[in-house]
Design a protein around this motif. Structure first.
Motif, PDB file in Angstrom:
ATOM      1  N   SER A 145       4.024   4.876   2.949  1.00  0.00           N
ATOM      2  CA  SER A 145       4.879   6.760   3.258  1.00  0.00           C
ATOM      3  C   SER A 145       4.745   7.037   4.168  1.00  0.00           C
ATOM      4  O   SER A 145       5.373   7.714   5.359  1.00  0.00           O
ATOM      5  CB  SER A 145       3.381   7.316   2.509  1.00  0.00           C
ATOM      6  N   GLY A 146       3.326   6.076   5.355  1.00  0.00           N
ATOM      7  CA  GLY A 146       3.031   6.219   6.730  1.00  0.00           C
ATOM      8  C   GLY A 146       4.643   5.946   7.865  1.00  0.00           C
ATOM      9  O   GLY A 146       5.182   6.352   8.188  1.00  0.00           O
TER      10      GLY A 146
ATOM     11  N   SER B 276       1.020  -0.889   0.173  1.00  0.00           N
ATOM     12  CA  SER B 276       0.135   0.352   0.070  1.00  0.00           C
ATOM     13  C   SER B 276       1.043   1.186  -0.274  1.00  0.00           C
ATOM     14  O   SER B 276       2.440   0.851   1.144  1.00  0.00           O
ATOM     15  CB  SER B 276      -1.018   0.006   1.764  1.00  0.00           C
TER      16      SER B 276
ATOM     17  N   ILE C 246      -0.540   4.001   0.734  1.00  0.00           N
ATOM     18  CA  ILE C 246      -0.609   5.405   2.051  1.00  0.00           C
ATOM     19  C   ILE C 246       0.459   4.568   3.171  1.00  0.00           C
ATOM     20  O   ILE C 246       1.025   5.252   4.208  1.00  0.00           O
ATOM     21  CB  ILE C 246      -1.760   4.631   2.060  1.00  0.00           C
ATOM     22  N   ALA C 247      -0.069   3.038   3.503  1.00  0.00           N
ATOM     23  CA  ALA C 247       0.642   2.419   4.743  1.00  0.00           C
ATOM     24  C   ALA C 247       2.372   2.763   4.163  1.00  0.00           C
ATOM     25  O   ALA C 247       2.972   2.716   5.761  1.00  0.00           O
ATOM     26  CB  ALA C 247       0.623   0.986   4.825  1.00  0.00           C
TER      27      ALA C 247
END
Length: 83
Positions: free
Chosen positions: A60-61, A55, A57-58
């Motif tokens: 990037s987190g 993912s 988003i994950a």
């Protein structure tokens, strides 16, 4: 599927190995950055890289978590750090 067959039948193993290494380096980039910026949480970040790679988003987190280790100590009030 035809594209994969063409790639694997082309005898261009250097390209296959190069792309594989590039993907692994990118996948575990947060863990490599954690060695520099957030060594305290390196093991957790390394474990989080495996599922986070699926993912954006994950991933990037996890990347933000990896590079924000020393920044938190720099800007947090002194009373919060000591506790």
């Amino acid at each position: 599927m035809e594209l994969f067959n063409q790639i694997f039948n082309s005898d261009n193993y250097a390209l296959i190995i190069g792309v594989s290494i590039a993907v692994l380096v990118l996948w575990f980039l947060p863990a490599m950055l954690a060695l520099i910026f957030n060594r305290k949480h390196f093991k957790l970040i390394l474990l989080a890289c495996v599922p986070a790679g699926f993912s954006v988003i994950a991933w990037s987190g996890v990347l933000v978590w990896a590079v924000s280790g020393k920044v938190v100590k720099k800007f947090a009030p002194k009373s919060e750090i000591s506790s």
